[in-house]
Design a protein around this motif. Structure first.
Motif, PDB file in Angstrom:
ATOM      1  N   ALA A   1      42.174  39.448  50.071  1.00 42.69           N
ATOM      2  CA  ALA A   1      42.843  38.154  50.113  1.00 42.69           C
ATOM      3  C   ALA A   1      41.936  37.130  49.455  1.00 42.69           C
ATOM      4  O   ALA A   1      40.706  37.222  49.556  1.00 42.69           O
ATOM      5  N   LEU A   2      42.507  36.168  48.761  1.00 39.92           N
ATOM      6  CA  LEU A   2      41.717  35.175  48.047  1.00 39.92           C
ATOM      7  C   LEU A   2      41.968  33.756  48.533  1.00 39.92           C
ATOM      8  O   LEU A   2      41.032  32.981  48.713  1.00 39.92           O
ATOM      9  N   SER A   3      43.232  33.391  48.758  1.00 42.44           N
ATOM     10  CA  SER A   3      43.563  32.004  49.102  1.00 42.44           C
ATOM     11  C   SER A   3      44.800  31.968  49.986  1.00 42.44           C
ATOM     12  O   SER A   3      45.730  32.760  49.796  1.00 42.44           O
TER      13      SER A   3
ATOM     14  N   VAL B   1      46.011  36.787  46.152  1.00 44.73           N
ATOM     15  CA  VAL B   1      45.215  37.980  46.418  1.00 44.73           C
ATOM     16  C   VAL B   1      44.517  38.368  45.120  1.00 44.73           C
ATOM     17  O   VAL B   1      44.833  37.840  44.047  1.00 44.73           O
ATOM     18  N   VAL B   2      43.574  39.297  45.208  1.00 43.44           N
ATOM     19  CA  VAL B   2      42.829  39.696  44.024  1.00 43.44           C
ATOM     20  C   VAL B   2      42.554  41.191  44.077  1.00 43.44           C
ATOM     21  O   VAL B   2      42.343  41.761  45.150  1.00 43.44           O
ATOM     22  N   PHE B   3      42.612  41.839  42.918  1.00 42.20           N
ATOM     23  CA  PHE B   3      42.143  43.216  42.822  1.00 42.20           C
ATOM     24  C   PHE B   3      41.366  43.363  41.516  1.00 42.20           C
ATOM     25  O   PHE B   3      41.529  42.590  40.578  1.00 42.20           O
ATOM     26  N   MET B   4      40.486  44.353  41.501  1.00 43.77           N
ATOM     27  CA  MET B   4      39.683  44.633  40.322  1.00 43.77           C
ATOM     28  C   MET B   4      40.109  45.965  39.711  1.00 43.77           C
ATOM     29  O   MET B   4      40.395  46.916  40.446  1.00 43.77           O
ATOM     30  N   VAL B   5      40.152  46.017  38.390  1.00 39.54           N
ATOM     31  CA  VAL B   5      40.571  47.223  37.696  1.00 39.54           C
ATOM     32  C   VAL B   5      39.650  47.457  36.505  1.00 39.54           C
ATOM     33  O   VAL B   5      39.238  46.510  35.827  1.00 39.54           O
ATOM     34  N   ALA B   6      39.300  48.699  36.256  1.00 38.26           N
ATOM     35  CA  ALA B   6      38.418  49.041  35.143  1.00 38.26           C
ATOM     36  C   ALA B   6      39.086  48.711  33.814  1.00 38.26           C
ATOM     37  O   ALA B   6      40.307  48.884  33.662  1.00 38.26           O
TER      38      ALA B   6
ATOM     39  N   VAL C   1      41.884  40.556  38.600  1.00 48.49           N
ATOM     40  CA  VAL C   1      43.291  40.155  38.501  1.00 48.49           C
ATOM     41  C   VAL C   1      43.690  39.380  39.759  1.00 48.49           C
ATOM     42  O   VAL C   1      43.592  39.906  40.874  1.00 48.49           O
ATOM     43  N   VAL C   2      44.112  38.165  39.572  1.00 50.45           N
ATOM     44  CA  VAL C   2      44.561  37.319  40.678  1.00 50.45           C
ATOM     45  C   VAL C   2      46.087  37.332  40.715  1.00 50.45           C
ATOM     46  O   VAL C   2      46.744  37.125  39.686  1.00 50.45           O
ATOM     47  N   GLY C   3      46.636  37.594  41.884  1.00 49.36           N
ATOM     48  CA  GLY C   3      48.087  37.620  42.022  1.00 49.36           C
ATOM     49  C   GLY C   3      48.574  36.546  42.971  1.00 49.36           C
ATOM     50  O   GLY C   3      47.954  36.282  44.014  1.00 49.36           O
ATOM     51  N   ARG C   4      49.675  35.905  42.598  1.00 46.70           N
ATOM     52  CA  ARG C   4      50.307  34.937  43.504  1.00 46.70           C
ATOM     53  C   ARG C   4      51.324  35.677  44.356  1.00 46.70           C
ATOM     54  O   ARG C   4      52.212  36.360  43.828  1.00 46.70           O
ATOM     55  N   VAL C   5      51.199  35.557  45.665  1.00 47.75           N
ATOM     56  CA  VAL C   5      52.047  36.307  46.585  1.00 47.75           C
ATOM     57  C   VAL C   5      53.456  35.719  46.611  1.00 47.75           C
ATOM     58  O   VAL C   5      53.645  34.536  46.893  1.00 47.75           O
TER      59      VAL C   5
END
Length: 212
Positions: A87-89, A95-100, A181-185
């Motif tokens: 979770a980010l905000s 939310v945020v996830f990291m991808v190679a 990568v930041v995603g808006r829920v």
């Protein structure tokens, strides 16, 4: 507010500016060799990095995105197993996830402009492994996997997961050999029956569970 198509365009433009429009990102040029002084400490090796950070237990997710129609082809849905999620905000909900950068699933997600984070629970280790296969055709990862469209984005919502988060791509940042990568829920929910079994955890290269 920018729609999903606009988000996809932003993500794809970012990839192009980073030198990897829709494919595997090229490896960066090697840094110039610098002679170590007597008091210099060498940088941690990738092996040491993985070994030490492996002590941090994490949950496990599968990030999915819907298939997209492209000129002359129809792309199947995308999905990959992901530990680097958080979770980010709260306001706005992010939310945020990291991808190679080398991920073959990320370009498909970028083109879709949306994704769903499927939080895995105890007993879903096999599901995680099926989405963790590197280089496999994306369509094969969904073979035999029950799923339905997430309510807002249409991304695959996997059956039996304890929780899910339906998102639009909000921003993409560089992070060494990964992308942030930041995603808006847009929507989220839980399955209390599935959640009662506890989460699927990953610690020091081994799957585990935690009974609530």
């Amino acid at each position: 507010m920018m729609g999903h198509a606009g988000m996809a365009a932003v993500a794809v433009r970012y990839l192009r500016s980073a030198g990897a429009p829709t494919a595997v990102a090229p490896r960066p040029a090697p840094r110039p060799v610098r002679t170590l002084r007597a008091d210099d400490r060498p940088a941690p090796t990738p092996e040491d990095f993985r070994r030490v950070l492996g002590h941090f237990a994490s949950g496990v997710t599968v990030v999915t995105a819907p298939g997209t129609d492209r000129p002359g082809t129809v792309e199947p849905p995308a999905g990959f197993a992901c530990q680097s999620f958080a979770a980010l905000s709260l306001d706005p909900p992010l939310v945020v996830f990291m991808v190679a950068r080398t991920s073959t699933s990320w370009p498909r997600i970028a083109r879709a402009g949306v994704f769903c984070v499927n939080v895995l629970g105890a007993g879903q280790e096999a599901l995680c492994r099926s989405f963790a296969v590197s280089g496999a055709r994306t369509a094969d990862k969904f073979a035999g996997v029950r799923h339905a469209p997430a309510p807002v984005t249409g991304s695959p919502l996997l059956a039996g997961v304890p929780a899910w988060v339906d998102c639009a791509v909000h921003a993409v940042h560089t992070g060494g050999d990964h992308l942030i990568v930041v995603g808006r829920v847009e929507a989220l929910g839980t399955d209390e029956g599935a959640a009662s079994a506890g989460p699927l955890l990953f610690h020091r290269g081994v799957f585990g569970t935690l009974t609530p």
